[in-house]
Design an enzyme around this catalytic site. Structure first.
Site, short mmCIF file in Angstrom:
data_model
loop_
_atom_site.label_atom_id
_atom_site.label_comp_id
_atom_site.label_asym_id
_atom_site.label_seq_id
_atom_site.Cartn_x
_atom_site.Cartn_y
_atom_site.Cartn_z
CE LYS A 271 5.17 -19.47 4.01
NZ LYS A 271 4.89 -17.81 3.38
CG HIS B 274 2.97 -21.10 6.22
ND1 HIS B 274 3.67 -20.56 7.71
CD2 HIS B 274 2.52 -19.12 6.29
CE1 HIS B 274 3.31 -19.86 8.18
NE2 HIS B 274 3.04 -18.72 7.81
#
Ligand code: NAD
Length: 274
Positions: A163, A159
């Site tokens: 995040k 990600h």
């Protein structure tokens, strides 16, 4: 469904997902944006929620008053943070709203609070609102059920650099699908980090690796590694809009349903066919 579009509140409206949710609501003729909420102190409070989302102005400024917003709404789309989601769940239950929860990183105590809210309201929660990932979970469950524990299961996710939780909610969801396929509990079989002299891999465990960097929206690979062969099942999210569109569909699905804690499986019915 009635002819009136469903009145939805987007909480966390200035976040990455919040903006995608405002856009998704504006694109769905069965839904209408009722209010847009942000946390106290957000620099976006007072700004037009359409403009913040990159649309033309919609006349709905972002506010901090969730209670006021919930009174006349029918549903709330919530991709914020665990503490915020727990607080919103109590308000949503009071107002009998459909509460769509995309927030990840919730602990057991948070989930118990959501369950309590789900006694009075429809809560639809998923670590991933895309059709593709839910299909992947069904495939993983099927593969894990069919292959023996000599096939090691490892889940790799990547990600964007902002995040804050790991492994991703989607990775945990895929791990839960694998564990379910094997008829075991994920909490007893998950290996969430490896470092140093770890010893050999314990048979039957489900491993996780989380990569972070750049602007990656969400890549997930489930590896089933056998002796001399390997299966890799992979999903790549190319646009946050697909989570947002799934969340709006979940809200529409929840309207008028019995209170309860639902998941995307209930909406898509994918695991039954696995
Ligand atoms: P983000 O940080 O860009 O957005 C979160 C927003 O929530 C921020 O604008 C923040 O100010 C706001 N917020 C926090 N507390 C609040 C409060 N008390 N009241 C109102 N607003 C509040 O994060 P993001 O990338 O949009 O992700 C949000 C969450 O959604 C994360 O948990 C992420 O993992 C999850 N997520 C889930 C899916 C899915 O399909 N389930 C997909 C993508 C992201």
């Amino acid at each position: 469904m009635s002819n009136q579009p469903m009145r939805l509140v987007v909480v966390g409206a200035a976040g990455r997902m919040g903006k995608a949710l405002v856009r998704a609501v504006s694109e769905n003729p069965d839904a209408v944006l009722h209010a847009a909420i942000e946390r106290e102190g957000s620099p976006f409070v007072g700004q037009d929620s359409g403009e913040v989302a990159g649309l033309t102005p919609n006349g709905l400024p972002i506010t901090t008053d969730a209670l006021e917003a919930f009174v006349k709404a029918q549903g709330v789309l919530d991709f914020t943070a665990p503490a915020a989601t727990v607080a919103f769940s109590a308000l949503a239950a009071q107002a009998r709203l459909v509460h769509v929860v995309g927030t990840t990183g919730m602990n057991e105590a948070d989930l118990e609070r959501l369950d309590a809210a789900a006694r009075h309201a429809v809560v639809v929660r998923s670590g991933n609102f895309s059709l593709g990932v839910n299909m992947l979970a069904a495939l993983v469950k099927r593969a894990a059920a069919s292959l023996g524990t000599d096939w090691d299961i490892e889940i790799v996710e990547m990600h964007h650099r902002m995040k804050v939780d790991a492994p991703s909610g989607t990775a945990l969801m895929l791990g839960a699908a694998a564990a379910e396929g094997r008829g075991i509990s994920l909490s007893n079989s998950a290996v969430r980090a490896r470092d140093g002299h770890t010893g050999a891999r314990v048979e039957g465990t489900i491993g996780f690796q989380a990569l972070r960097g750049g602007s990656v929206i969400g890549d997930h690979t489930v590896i089933l590694a056998g002796n001399g062969e390997r299966i890799e099942l992979r999903h790549i999210a190319e646009d946050r809009g697909l989570f947002a569109q799934g969340a709006v569909k979940a809200a529409l699905w929840g309207l008028g349903r019995k209170p309860g804690h639902y998941s995307m499986d209930d909406i898509l019915g994918l695991t039954e066919t696995a």
